[in-house]
Design a protein around this motif. Structure first.
Motif, PDB file in Angstrom:
ATOM      1  N   GLN A  35       0.819  -1.212   0.000  1.00 38.60           N
ATOM      2  CA  GLN A  35       0.000   0.000   0.000  1.00 38.60           C
ATOM      3  C   GLN A  35       0.855   1.264   0.000  1.00 38.60           C
ATOM      4  N   LYS A  36       2.052   1.162   0.539  1.00 29.92           N
ATOM      5  CA  LYS A  36       2.972   2.306   0.474  1.00 29.92           C
ATOM      6  C   LYS A  36       3.681   2.365  -0.872  1.00 29.92           C
ATOM      7  N   GLY A  37       3.885   1.206  -1.488  1.00 24.27           N
ATOM      8  CA  GLY A  37       4.624   1.167  -2.745  1.00 24.27           C
ATOM      9  C   GLY A  37       3.782   1.582  -3.938  1.00 24.27           C
ATOM     10  N   LEU A  38       2.477   1.292  -3.916  1.00 27.74           N
ATOM     11  CA  LEU A  38       1.646   1.575  -5.088  1.00 27.74           C
ATOM     12  C   LEU A  38       1.596   3.066  -5.459  1.00 27.74           C
ATOM     13  N   PRO A  39       1.521   3.994  -4.496  1.00 24.90           N
ATOM     14  CA  PRO A  39       1.584   5.407  -4.902  1.00 24.90           C
ATOM     15  C   PRO A  39       2.903   5.749  -5.620  1.00 24.90           C
ATOM     16  N   GLU A  40       3.986   5.103  -5.189  1.00 30.02           N
ATOM     17  CA  GLU A  40       5.275   5.356  -5.844  1.00 30.02           C
ATOM     18  C   GLU A  40       5.286   4.759  -7.254  1.00 30.02           C
ATOM     19  N   VAL A  41       4.683   3.579  -7.417  1.00 27.80           N
ATOM     20  CA  VAL A  41       4.560   2.988  -8.746  1.00 27.80           C
ATOM     21  C   VAL A  41       3.728   3.899  -9.645  1.00 27.80           C
ATOM     22  N   SER A  42       2.648   4.428  -9.077  1.00 27.97           N
ATOM     23  CA  SER A  42       1.766   5.309  -9.855  1.00 27.97           C
ATOM     24  C   SER A  42       2.509   6.544 -10.350  1.00 27.97           C
ATOM     25  N   MET A 191       9.058  -3.243  -5.194  1.00 29.33           N
ATOM     26  CA  MET A 191       7.817  -3.187  -5.964  1.00 29.33           C
ATOM     27  C   MET A 191       7.927  -2.212  -7.119  1.00 29.33           C
ATOM     28  N   VAL A 192       8.512  -1.055  -6.848  1.00 28.89           N
ATOM     29  CA  VAL A 192       8.651  -0.042  -7.900  1.00 28.89           C
ATOM     30  C   VAL A 192       9.568  -0.566  -9.009  1.00 28.89           C
ATOM     31  N   ALA A 194      10.121  -3.688  -9.753  1.00 27.10           N
ATOM     32  CA  ALA A 194       9.417  -4.764 -10.450  1.00 27.10           C
ATOM     33  C   ALA A 194       8.426  -4.191 -11.453  1.00 27.10           C
ATOM     34  N   ALA A 195       7.720  -3.156 -11.044  1.00 27.32           N
ATOM     35  CA  ALA A 195       6.729  -2.552 -11.935  1.00 27.32           C
ATOM     36  C   ALA A 195       7.387  -1.922 -13.152  1.00 27.32           C
ATOM     37  N   LYS A 196       8.548  -1.347 -12.961  1.00 32.51           N
ATOM     38  CA  LYS A 196       9.254  -0.709 -14.081  1.00 32.51           C
ATOM     39  C   LYS A 196       9.775  -1.737 -15.077  1.00 32.51           C
ATOM     40  N   HIS A 197      10.040  -2.948 -14.602  1.00 32.20           N
ATOM     41  CA  HIS A 197      10.596  -3.978 -15.480  1.00 32.20           C
ATOM     42  C   HIS A 197       9.534  -4.448 -16.470  1.00 32.20           C
ATOM     43  N   ASP A 198       9.881  -4.466 -17.739  1.00 30.65           N
ATOM     44  CA  ASP A 198       8.955  -4.923 -18.777  1.00 30.65           C
ATOM     45  C   ASP A 198       9.148  -6.420 -18.969  1.00 30.65           C
ATOM     46  N   GLY A 199       8.274  -7.230 -18.365  1.00 29.56           N
ATOM     47  CA  GLY A 199       8.408  -8.680 -18.386  1.00 29.56           C
ATOM     48  C   GLY A 199       7.994  -9.230 -17.038  1.00 29.56           C
ATOM     49  N   THR A 200       8.131 -10.531 -16.848  1.00 26.98           N
ATOM     50  CA  THR A 200       7.745 -11.131 -15.567  1.00 26.98           C
ATOM     51  C   THR A 200       8.744 -10.753 -14.480  1.00 26.98           C
ATOM     52  N   SER A 201       8.238 -10.156 -13.423  1.00 33.78           N
ATOM     53  CA  SER A 201       9.067  -9.788 -12.276  1.00 33.78           C
ATOM     54  C   SER A 201       8.671 -10.654 -11.094  1.00 33.78           C
ATOM     55  N   VAL A 202       9.645 -11.314 -10.489  1.00 31.20           N
ATOM     56  CA  VAL A 202       9.370 -12.126  -9.316  1.00 31.20           C
ATOM     57  C   VAL A 202      10.085 -11.524  -8.112  1.00 31.20           C
ATOM     58  N   VAL A 203       9.315 -11.177  -7.093  1.00 29.38           N
ATOM     59  CA  VAL A 203       9.884 -10.677  -5.833  1.00 29.38           C
ATOM     60  C   VAL A 203       9.566 -11.707  -4.753  1.00 29.38           C
ATOM     61  N   GLU A 204      10.595 -12.397  -4.281  1.00 26.74           N
ATOM     62  CA  GLU A 204      10.416 -13.347  -3.173  1.00 26.74           C
ATOM     63  C   GLU A 204      10.487 -12.577  -1.858  1.00 26.74           C
ATOM     64  N   ILE A 205       9.480 -12.759  -1.018  1.00 24.89           N
ATOM     65  CA  ILE A 205       9.469 -12.085   0.285  1.00 24.89           C
ATOM     66  C   ILE A 205       9.517 -13.158   1.365  1.00 24.89           C
ATOM     67  N   LEU A 206      10.584 -13.173   2.144  1.00 24.70           N
ATOM     68  CA  LEU A 206      10.752 -14.157   3.211  1.00 24.70           C
ATOM     69  C   LEU A 206       9.831 -13.749   4.357  1.00 24.70           C
ATOM     70  N   GLN A 207       8.813 -14.569   4.608  1.00 22.14           N
ATOM     71  CA  GLN A 207       7.695 -14.162   5.468  1.00 22.14           C
ATOM     72  C   GLN A 207       7.533 -15.122   6.635  1.00 22.14           C
TER      73      GLN A 207
END
Length: 342
Positions: A35-42, A191-192, A194-207
């Motif tokens: 939710q914090k990253g999406l405004p930056e992606v926008s 996230m930003v 990944a969004a900028k990358h044109d193609g499949t972006s995989v972000v692994e988050i250790l949770q």
């Protein structure tokens, strides 16, 4: 008047739904990061809120689409990649985010996952890796460590686990990054990218799963040791880590080696510079596979390589075929071939 995409705040991406994850679950921090990253992606890509779609399969993480105020699709187990890639190919202007866990993506959905990566369809995959099936109460998953005792492996697993980074790069993946659930700032930053990358972006988050696999990543998340046990990679910068910033990575033959700067004849000049854009996957694979205690665990963007995408190739092929096609419309198609008047 200022464009909408410049005005968004995290609040704009919060839905009115009650978040039902367990108290203390790492998913809460990931949701906050998104939710914090999406405004930056926008802002970075000039996306209005209506362009976002969140797609999930089944699992704890897959409740995600209910909690973000965007378009969403809660699918069935293991099929999130199939749905997400279909959404993207059908409407290439959408920003498609797939939310999935290690069980959902790498077990029942494994085939969809690797082919989505291989095809390089322009979607963003957030892979929550808690090394356990949480929603179904604690069975071992494809990323559970060898020997892990769970409800379905009371004497320890006898399976070698997937390493998601190795799987992605081995499937010709062009973008792979890794973060920790507790590092909200880094996850938003990735996230930003990944969004900028044109193609499949995989972000692994250790949770962390507080109920069925609590503390799985304590060895790299506790504040006392974290800086000595993880390395945050940034393109163009030296691969340096440690509380005192005195440790680094060098190449020793065909392997990476951890050295202490100022000891054994090693200076800062010997330390490798991270090149995320290198098309050769060799060093990226080694970075993705680094494990404690022999190495620090690599975070940040490990691989970010430009290549053609499936969705662009589909578009270009359709346009090329249409140029010389005799059939231009449905009417042309229905009246082509042999017809009869009855």
């Amino acid at each position: 008047m200022e464009e909408k995409y410049l005005q968004y705040t995290p609040q704009d991406f919060k839905s009115d739904q009650e978040v039902r994850w367990c108290p203390g679950c790492g998913d809460h921090a990931i949701l906050s990061a998104v939710q914090k990253g999406l405004p930056e992606v926008s802002k970075a890509l000039k996306y209005n809120l209506e362009r976002y779609v969140f797609v999930s399969g089944i699992g704890c993480s897959s409740r995600f689409p209910y909690y973000v105020d965007t378009y969403g699709f809660h699918g069935i187990h293991g099929r999130a990649s199939a749905i997400a890639t279909g959404v993207k190919v059908a409407n290439p202007t959408l920003s498609v985010w797939q939310i999935t866990g290690d069980g959902d993506a790498l077990a029942i959905g494994g085939n969809h996952f690797i082919h989505a990566v291989r095809r390089n369809i322009d979607t963003n995959i957030l892979l929550f890796n808690n090394q356990i099936y949480g929603l179904t109460k604690g069975q071992y998953s494809p990323t559970s460590p060898l020997g892990k005792i769970t409800k379905t492996s009371p004497f320890g697993t006898v399976e070698h686990p997937f390493r998601p980074g190795e799987l992605v790069i081995g499937a010709q993946g062009k973008f792979f990054a890794r973060s920790l659930d507790i590092d909200v700032k880094l996850t938003s930053e990735l996230m930003v990218e990944a969004a900028k990358h044109d193609g499949t972006s995989v972000v692994e988050i250790l949770q962390n799963c507080v109920i069925f696999n609590d503390g799985a990543y304590d060895y790299i998340t506790d504040r006392e040791h974290r800086e000595d046990r993880v390395i945050v990679l940034r393109h163009g910068e030296k691969m340096v880590f440690g509380k005192n910033r005195d440790k680094g990575l060098v190449l020793s033959g065909l392997s990476l080696k951890v050295v202490t700067i100022g000891q054994g004849g090693f200076t800062m000049d010997d330390i490798l510079v991270h090149d995320a854009y290198n098309s050769n996957p060799g060093v990226h694979m080694m970075l993705a596979n680094m494990e404690f205690p022999d190495y620090p665990v690599a975070l940040g963007v490990i691989r970010n390589v430009k290549d053609s995408t499936y969705d662009d190739n589909v578009r270009d092929q359709v346009l090329e075929v249409m140029k010389d096609a005799k059939i231009k419309s449905v009417d042309d198609l229905l009246n082509s071939g042999e017809t009869w008047e009855v």
